[in-house]
Design an enzyme around this catalytic site. Structure first.
Site, PDB file in Angstrom:
ATOM      1  N   HIS A 131       0.850  -1.202   0.000  1.00 46.04           N
ATOM      2  CA  HIS A 131       0.000   0.000   0.000  1.00 46.04           C
ATOM      3  C   HIS A 131       0.882   1.247   0.000  1.00 46.04           C
ATOM      4  O   HIS A 131       0.706   2.145  -0.822  1.00 46.04           O
ATOM      5  CB  HIS A 131      -0.924  -0.006   1.215  1.00 46.04           C
ATOM      6  CG  HIS A 131      -1.560   1.330   1.496  1.00 46.04           C
ATOM      7  ND1 HIS A 131      -2.507   1.887   0.674  1.00 46.04           N
ATOM      8  CD2 HIS A 131      -1.362   2.229   2.491  1.00 46.04           C
ATOM      9  CE1 HIS A 131      -2.871   3.064   1.150  1.00 46.04           C
ATOM     10  NE2 HIS A 131      -2.189   3.305   2.259  1.00 46.04           N
ATOM     11  N   ASP A 159       7.023  21.946 -26.262  1.00 45.83           N
ATOM     12  CA  ASP A 159       7.017  20.597 -25.698  1.00 45.83           C
ATOM     13  C   ASP A 159       8.045  20.565 -24.575  1.00 45.83           C
ATOM     14  O   ASP A 159       8.664  21.586 -24.251  1.00 45.83           O
ATOM     15  CB  ASP A 159       7.353  19.543 -26.763  1.00 45.83           C
ATOM     16  CG  ASP A 159       6.789  18.171 -26.392  1.00 45.83           C
ATOM     17  OD1 ASP A 159       6.970  17.744 -25.227  1.00 45.83           O
ATOM     18  OD2 ASP A 159       6.152  17.539 -27.253  1.00 45.83           O
ATOM     19  N   TRP A 189       7.013   0.121   4.031  1.00 42.17           N
ATOM     20  CA  TRP A 189       7.559   0.852   2.864  1.00 42.17           C
ATOM     21  C   TRP A 189       8.904   1.460   3.195  1.00 42.17           C
ATOM     22  O   TRP A 189       9.659   1.844   2.304  1.00 42.17           O
ATOM     23  CB  TRP A 189       6.576   1.920   2.367  1.00 42.17           C
ATOM     24  CG  TRP A 189       6.651   3.240   3.072  1.00 42.17           C
ATOM     25  CD1 TRP A 189       6.050   3.559   4.241  1.00 42.17           C
ATOM     26  CD2 TRP A 189       7.376   4.405   2.658  1.00 42.17           C
ATOM     27  NE1 TRP A 189       6.356   4.857   4.588  1.00 42.17           N
ATOM     28  CE2 TRP A 189       7.161   5.398   3.631  1.00 42.17           C
ATOM     29  CE3 TRP A 189       8.182   4.717   1.557  1.00 42.17           C
ATOM     30  CZ2 TRP A 189       7.738   6.670   3.546  1.00 42.17           C
ATOM     31  CZ3 TRP A 189       8.744   5.992   1.482  1.00 42.17           C
ATOM     32  CH2 TRP A 189       8.529   6.952   2.471  1.00 42.17           C
ATOM     33  N   SER A 234      13.302   6.396 -13.681  1.00 37.04           N
ATOM     34  CA  SER A 234      12.196   7.137 -14.284  1.00 37.04           C
ATOM     35  C   SER A 234      12.054   8.526 -13.654  1.00 37.04           C
ATOM     36  O   SER A 234      11.932   9.535 -14.355  1.00 37.04           O
ATOM     37  CB  SER A 234      10.914   6.332 -14.101  1.00 37.04           C
ATOM     38  OG  SER A 234       9.797   7.150 -14.307  1.00 37.04           O
ATOM     39  N   SER A 235      12.106   8.582 -12.312  1.00 33.71           N
ATOM     40  CA  SER A 235      11.935   9.872 -11.634  1.00 33.71           C
ATOM     41  C   SER A 235      13.067  10.828 -11.967  1.00 33.71           C
ATOM     42  O   SER A 235      12.840  12.018 -12.178  1.00 33.71           O
ATOM     43  CB  SER A 235      11.934   9.683 -10.119  1.00 33.71           C
ATOM     44  OG  SER A 235      10.788   9.024  -9.733  1.00 33.71           O
ATOM     45  N   HIS A 241      12.956  12.085   3.800  1.00 31.01           N
ATOM     46  CA  HIS A 241      12.329  13.338   4.186  1.00 31.01           C
ATOM     47  C   HIS A 241      12.119  14.291   3.017  1.00 31.01           C
ATOM     48  O   HIS A 241      11.011  14.784   2.820  1.00 31.01           O
ATOM     49  CB  HIS A 241      12.989  14.022   5.374  1.00 31.01           C
ATOM     50  CG  HIS A 241      12.040  15.032   5.930  1.00 31.01           C
ATOM     51  ND1 HIS A 241      10.924  14.672   6.652  1.00 31.01           N
ATOM     52  CD2 HIS A 241      11.939  16.358   5.745  1.00 31.01           C
ATOM     53  CE1 HIS A 241      10.204  15.738   6.895  1.00 31.01           C
ATOM     54  NE2 HIS A 241      10.788  16.772   6.363  1.00 31.01           N
ATOM     55  N   GLU A 270      11.671  13.356   0.132  1.00 29.60           N
ATOM     56  CA  GLU A 270      10.596  12.678  -0.605  1.00 29.60           C
ATOM     57  C   GLU A 270       9.217  13.164  -0.135  1.00 29.60           C
ATOM     58  O   GLU A 270       8.296  13.341  -0.930  1.00 29.60           O
ATOM     59  CB  GLU A 270      10.729  11.160  -0.407  1.00 29.60           C
ATOM     60  CG  GLU A 270       9.556  10.328  -0.896  1.00 29.60           C
ATOM     61  CD  GLU A 270       9.409  10.297  -2.405  1.00 29.60           C
ATOM     62  OE1 GLU A 270      10.405  10.595  -3.102  1.00 29.60           O
ATOM     63  OE2 GLU A 270       8.316   9.991  -2.884  1.00 29.60           O
ATOM     64  N   TYR A 289       8.476  16.072   0.809  1.00 30.56           N
ATOM     65  CA  TYR A 289       8.218  17.368   0.178  1.00 30.56           C
ATOM     66  C   TYR A 289       8.032  17.231  -1.318  1.00 30.56           C
ATOM     67  O   TYR A 289       7.289  18.014  -1.920  1.00 30.56           O
ATOM     68  CB  TYR A 289       9.319  18.361   0.557  1.00 30.56           C
ATOM     69  CG  TYR A 289       9.197  18.691   2.020  1.00 30.56           C
ATOM     70  CD1 TYR A 289       8.330  19.691   2.440  1.00 30.56           C
ATOM     71  CD2 TYR A 289       9.851  17.933   2.985  1.00 30.56           C
ATOM     72  CE1 TYR A 289       8.141  19.950   3.778  1.00 30.56           C
ATOM     73  CE2 TYR A 289       9.670  18.185   4.328  1.00 30.56           C
ATOM     74  CZ  TYR A 289       8.810  19.192   4.719  1.00 30.56           C
ATOM     75  OH  TYR A 289       8.610  19.427   6.047  1.00 30.56           O
ATOM     76  N   SER A 337      -1.811  27.479  -5.304  1.00 32.66           N
ATOM     77  CA  SER A 337      -1.469  28.871  -5.578  1.00 32.66           C
ATOM     78  C   SER A 337      -2.009  29.351  -6.923  1.00 32.66           C
ATOM     79  O   SER A 337      -1.944  30.539  -7.230  1.00 32.66           O
ATOM     80  CB  SER A 337       0.050  29.065  -5.544  1.00 32.66           C
ATOM     81  OG  SER A 337       0.544  28.639  -4.301  1.00 32.66           O
ATOM     82  N   HIS A 366      14.665  13.319  12.362  1.00 29.57           N
ATOM     83  CA  HIS A 366      13.500  13.447  13.241  1.00 29.57           C
ATOM     84  C   HIS A 366      12.555  12.253  13.101  1.00 29.57           C
ATOM     85  O   HIS A 366      11.608  12.139  13.858  1.00 29.57           O
ATOM     86  CB  HIS A 366      12.759  14.784  13.026  1.00 29.57           C
ATOM     87  CG  HIS A 366      12.117  14.932  11.688  1.00 29.57           C
ATOM     88  ND1 HIS A 366      11.935  16.136  11.075  1.00 29.57           N
ATOM     89  CD2 HIS A 366      11.618  14.016  10.828  1.00 29.57           C
ATOM     90  CE1 HIS A 366      11.342  15.971   9.910  1.00 29.57           C
ATOM     91  NE2 HIS A 366      11.141  14.696   9.740  1.00 29.57           N
ATOM     92  N   HIS A 367      12.834  11.389  12.119  1.00 32.24           N
ATOM     93  CA  HIS A 367      12.078  10.139  12.024  1.00 32.24           C
ATOM     94  C   HIS A 367      12.673   9.072  12.935  1.00 32.24           C
ATOM     95  O   HIS A 367      12.195   7.950  12.966  1.00 32.24           O
ATOM     96  CB  HIS A 367      12.084   9.614  10.591  1.00 32.24           C
ATOM     97  CG  HIS A 367      11.423  10.539   9.613  1.00 32.24           C
ATOM     98  ND1 HIS A 367      10.085  10.434   9.290  1.00 32.24           N
ATOM     99  CD2 HIS A 367      11.891  11.591   8.911  1.00 32.24           C
ATOM    100  CE1 HIS A 367       9.770  11.377   8.418  1.00 32.24           C
ATOM    101  NE2 HIS A 367      10.849  12.097   8.172  1.00 32.24           N
ATOM    102  N   THR A 374       6.315  27.148   6.108  1.00 34.87           N
ATOM    103  CA  THR A 374       5.039  26.499   5.804  1.00 34.87           C
ATOM    104  C   THR A 374       3.888  27.383   6.253  1.00 34.87           C
ATOM    105  O   THR A 374       2.882  27.526   5.538  1.00 34.87           O
ATOM    106  CB  THR A 374       4.956  25.128   6.499  1.00 34.87           C
ATOM    107  OG1 THR A 374       6.185  24.437   6.263  1.00 34.87           O
ATOM    108  CG2 THR A 374       3.823  24.304   5.949  1.00 34.87           C
ATOM    109  N   LYS A 398       3.203  30.138   3.806  1.00 37.86           N
ATOM    110  CA  LYS A 398       2.401  29.731   2.647  1.00 37.86           C
ATOM    111  C   LYS A 398       0.912  29.739   3.002  1.00 37.86           C
ATOM    112  O   LYS A 398       0.080  30.243   2.250  1.00 37.86           O
ATOM    113  CB  LYS A 398       2.818  28.338   2.164  1.00 37.86           C
ATOM    114  CG  LYS A 398       4.280  28.288   1.731  1.00 37.86           C
ATOM    115  CD  LYS A 398       4.540  27.211   0.714  1.00 37.86           C
ATOM    116  CE  LYS A 398       3.915  27.554  -0.600  1.00 37.86           C
ATOM    117  NZ  LYS A 398       4.851  27.709  -1.702  1.00 37.86           N
ATOM    118  N   ARG A 423       1.677   1.226  15.253  1.00 34.70           N
ATOM    119  CA  ARG A 423       1.467   1.066  13.808  1.00 34.70           C
ATOM    120  C   ARG A 423       1.689  -0.378  13.376  1.00 34.70           C
ATOM    121  O   ARG A 423       2.348  -1.138  14.047  1.00 34.70           O
ATOM    122  CB  ARG A 423       2.524   1.845  13.020  1.00 34.70           C
ATOM    123  CG  ARG A 423       2.469   3.282  13.061  1.00 34.70           C
ATOM    124  CD  ARG A 423       3.709   3.840  12.385  1.00 34.70           C
ATOM    125  NE  ARG A 423       3.639   3.698  10.924  1.00 34.70           N
ATOM    126  CZ  ARG A 423       4.529   4.215  10.097  1.00 34.70           C
ATOM    127  NH1 ARG A 423       5.558   4.885  10.557  1.00 34.70           N
ATOM    128  NH2 ARG A 423       4.406   4.055   8.796  1.00 34.70           N
TER     129      ARG A 423
END
Ligand SMILES: [Cu+2]
Lengths: 518, 384
Positions: free
Chosen positions: A67, A96, A132, A160-161, A244, A246, A248, A259, A293-294, A319, A322, A441
């Protein structure tokens, strides 16, 4: 050249057209969204009541793992790349993407990457079952044989990314219409360029992590095995150095989308354009220096924990800027609430809730209680579902009339919105409570005291999943004619070259000649 | 205006509901963190409530401004939009104010962090070792050690027929051997793991620390109130991650000393019985009967009751180890472990290992007819 358009399967296989590739990315992402959603429903089915009713715990772990992987790499990221393909050339007045063949390739890698990943369900030992985040040594020494499929799948997605990101950067820096300076670029383009830099910097780190896993598993190295002089905690440092930013990568383009939509339906220019740009850039920069921080429970030196706490809390400042700017954009505007606006407002509100729990999680001594509980699950689903996914849905409603030339059914769009907003909160809000009360979890079973909250989440998840089938219906109906033709402007006073300089639907080849931007 | 009033009363109602549910019976809330039974858990709880209140106010202000705009500046009420798009003063204000709030939160958080990380001047030390899927506790100053694992019977959670099962109050939060700790003493807790990363989480102490194979972490707690406290493994550690709870019984120093004495006596008795069992020669029937008991308790969790294995856990039915390899090789693998299989040499007595090896070589059609005696296990353990 103007109307040249190949037909049949070869159009899609060999296309180098940014619009075709964007379409393929978006459909691919939707299929993955339904796949990952089906796994989520499998999880919620088991969690509907205490006890094991449907899956053995190992299969349950495979479901949570797949998932997460499918939603992150298969649904959210390709959706944003699809939007980038459709929108960036039109928004900067380019014909293009700069590297069209690479564009084709970076899309066509994905079905193979995810075919490989999903096929692991049929291998002996089952699909990856280590979450994951694939922490070593659970994923190395103890991973099922399909872990190698996972590793190669991740490599393919990474390639790809990276190619997609290179394409965005090259396009934006070389193909802007004359007069479009950097500080005149639309916010979606800005947020995507910054995202592209994040991708280029962190996807190779992820590739490094899985390669080290591969050699630990098969070639006798001990990067993550203390018995051989390695360190399992180093895996987490490397993973989160990717992980991390990732996070964002999965939210910045949605910031860009909001926006655009909020000013249009407030009939007022975006408040604080330049501070929006600087805030996005600061968030991106900070995302590189807060990864641990994880990891507040791995036993870091206390100075490190202090540093990571403070650095993380600083992210709340840009943040906040924004969010305040979006509110100020609405202030004294002239607001209407078409479906894209509704989703954009829900994005701001619910993302703020996710941000608030983010500040709580940043505070190390209390995070030691929150860590690895459903409170964290609630937090990141609030920033991902109402954040990334509502952002994408808002973008589709907003630009779909421009892409296909027809208006979608506004009433159904509103139904889709209200059902989504009810169910998303019913699914994820109770998780705050069960997490605080002590539910960890990634468990298939729990004590009866968590039963009520889990029931609510399961019912909400089913509703949320079914509601998205309505979205599918609305989009298909719109593509097939919808409720009438869209004007070139689509929305009253919409800004941006795609609305002011192109008809609806946008022609297959647009901006063969660059427009002049004043 | 009536809409505004409705919204306002709604917000008030929500706030009342929220705070009453947060405060209702804080000892054992199903909505919120618990203040717990240590000084640090109380301080963690207070900091948590502080940040909850501050964030609630911030959220109400932001949402209030949005709601006001949505109501007051809708096109029907406010047809001509203003034109402004910039205000340096405002932007400085909403950069500085959040920064001040964050500093206000970071100071107590930093202080509390320094306190929870200070493991010095402890009164006693226990070592906690996580392994799939049980905990091992080692009282370093008292020469007491034991394994602790889930005591909820499998029939209570395996409900694949979906008929529902009767569940006890402490379903999934009960163990066979509780950790007993004295109150009022600073207990240093060392953590490590045998296989994958686990995390020892005791919510009522505000202690959560990873147990990592090959590394040793440390943390501490000082329990104020006698009682029974329940926690879980918080880090995904494989199949039965959801089934490795922690139970701590906090008692007075006197009761703790009594418990230690009782543990020593139990240990002496167990050693005597094990030596007796190891000395005698066992019949096939006895080995099979005891072997089944040990197998169901220790082995079935991975290799399954029917010996057919699951996912990455190999089958024992008709396998090379149980039928082709010599009984000695088979027993060595049980004693010393291999790859993902942990060593059971210290966990099981000689007689238990002999029984389970014999059982797996003669069950499910593995009719080798071979039996192993405890005496041989003793020699194998010694490397002979
Ligand atoms: Cu564990």
């Amino acid at each position: 050249m103007g109307s040249h358009k190949p037909t049949g399967i070869s159009r899609w296989l060999f296309t180098t057209n940014h619009k075709d590739i964007g379409t393929m990315y978006l459909w691919f992402s939707f299929i993955m969204f339904l796949t990952g959603g089906a796994f989520a429903l499998g999880i919620r089915l088991e969690l509907f009541q205490p006890g094991l009713q449907f899956w053995d715990p190992n299969t349950f772990n495979s479901l949570t793992t797949m998932h997460g992987l499918i939603m992150v790499f298969g649904a959210v990221m390709p959706a944003f790349v699809g939007l980038a393909n459709w929108l960036i050339p039109m928004q900067i007045g380019a014909p293009d993407m700069a590297l069209p063949r690479m564009n084709n390739w970076s899309f066509w890698i994905l079905p193979f990457a995810f075919g490989l990943l999903l096929s692991s369900f049929f291998l002996p030992g089952g699909a990856p079952n280590f979450g994951w985040t694939f922490y070593a040594p659970l994923s190395t020494k103890f991973g099922p044989p399909s872990t190698d499929f996972f590793i190669f799948g991740v490599h393919l997605m990474g390639i790809s990314s990276i190619m997609g990101a290179i394409n965005v950067i090259v396009t934006v820096f070389n193909m802007r219409a004359p007069g479009m300076t950097l500080m005149k670029m639309p916010m979606f383009v800005w947020t995507w360029v910054i995202t592209a830099f994040l991708l280029i910097m962190v996807m190779p780190v992820l590739a490094g992590a899985v390669t080290m896993m591969l050699t630990d598993r098969h070639f006798g190295t001990s990067f993550f095995d203390a018995a051989g002089g390695g360190d399992p905690v180093m895996f987490q440092h490397i993973f989160w150095f990717f992980g991390h930013p990732e996070v964002y990568i999965m939210i910045l383009p949605a910031f860009g989308i909001a926006s655009h939509i909020i000013p249009t339906f407030s009939r007022k220019p975006l408040f604080g354009y330049s501070s929006m740009v600087y805030a996005t850039a600061s968030i991106a920069f900070l995302s590189f220096i807060v990864w641990a921080h994880h990891m507040f429970t791995v036993g870091m030196p206390v100075v490190g924990e202090l540093y990571f706490m403070i650095a993380t809390m600083i992210i709340a400042v840009p943040t906040g800027v924004k969010i305040f700017n979006w509110v100020a954009t609405m202030w004294q505007g002239s607001l209407t609430f078409e479906t894209p606006m509704l989703f954009a407002l829900a994005f701001v509100i619910l993302f703020t809730l996710g941000g608030v729990s983010g500040v709580m999680l940043a505070m190390t001594p209390v995070d030691k209680q929150y860590h690895d509980t459903y409170f964290v699950v609630a937090h990141f689903h609030y920033v991902l579902f109402p954040g990334a996914i509502f952002g994408t849905i808002a973008a589709v409603y907003y630009w779909l009339p421009k892409w296909v030339g027809n208006m979608y059914n506004e009433t159904l769009g509103k139904v889709h919105f209200w059902l989504s907003i009810i169910f998303v909160n019913l699914t994820f809000f109770p998780m705050h409570f069960s997490g605080l009360a002590g539910m960890q979890r990634r468990v298939p079973d729990y004590n009866m005291m968590f039963e009520d909250f889990n029931r609510m989440s399961s019912i909400g998840a089913l509703g949320l999943g079914l509601t998205q089938l309505l979205f599918f219906y609305i989009v298909v109906q719109c593509v097939r004619g919808g409720t009438g033709k869209a004007t070139g402007e689509v929305w009253e006073g919409a800004e941006g070259l795609e609305f002011t300089h192109l008809p609806s639907p946008a022609p297959y080849h647009s901006f063969d000649e660059a427009p002049e931007v004043k | 205006m009536s809409l505004l009033r409705k919204v306002r009363s709604g917000v008030v109602l929500l706030a009342v509901l929220l705070s009453s549910s947060l405060m209702a019976n804080p000892e054992y809330s199903i909505y919120n963190l618990r203040p717990g039974v240590t000084e640090t858990s109380q301080e963690v709880f207070d900091l948590h409530m502080l940040v909850v209140y501050i964030m609630t106010v911030v959220t109400i202000l932001v949402f209030g401004a949005m709601l006001y705009s949505i109501i007051r500046f809708r096109k029907s009420k406010h047809p001509v939009p203003a034109k402004f798009h910039h205000s340096t003063k405002l932007e400085i204000i909403w950069t500085v104010i959040p920064a001040i709030i964050l500093i206000y939160l970071a100071v107590p958080a930093g202080k509390l962090l320094l306190k929870v990380e200070d493991t010095s001047y402890s009164d006693m030390t226990i070592k906690v070792t996580g392994s799939q899927w049980k905990w091992h506790y080692d009282y370093m100053d008292n020469d007491v050690s034991f394994y602790s694992s889930l005591s909820t019977p499998r029939e209570q959670f395996e409900d694949y027929s979906r008929t529902g099962t009767e569940k006890g109050e402490n379903y999934l939060l009960e163990v066979d051997n509780e950790v007993v700790l004295p109150i009022g003493k600073k207990v240093r807790i060392l953590l490590t793991a045998d296989d994958v990363i686990h995390s020892w989480w005791m919510p009522d102490f505000a202690v959560k620390m990873d147990a990592i194979p090959g590394l040793i972490n440390e943390t501490w707690t000082k329990i104020d109130k006698p009682g029974v406290y329940r926690g879980v493994c918080a880090e995904l550690c494989g199949k039965d991650h959801g089934y490795m709870p922690i139970v701590v019984r906090a008692v007075s120093q006197d009761d703790f000393d009594k418990w230690v004495g009782q543990k020593h006596a139990e240990k002496a008795e167990a050693d005597r019985l094990a030596a007796e069992a190891a000395a005698k020669s066992w019949s096939m029937e006895d080995l099979m009967a005891d072997g089944e008991k040990v197998y169901m308790e220790k082995c079935a969790v991975c290799h399954q009751a029917n010996g057919e294995g699951l996912a990455t856990f190999p089958a024992l039915k008709g396998s090379k180890v149980t039928t082709v390899d010599s009984p000695d090789d088979h027993a060595r693998q049980v004693i010393f472990g291999k790859n993902a299989m942990p060593p059971f040499g210290d966990m099981l007595t000689d007689a238990e290992i002999a029984a389970v090896v014999t059982y797996t070589r003669n069950q499910w059609g593995n009719n080798t007819g071979q039996l192993v005696q405890p005496g041989r296990i003793k020699e194998l353990k010694a490397g002979k």
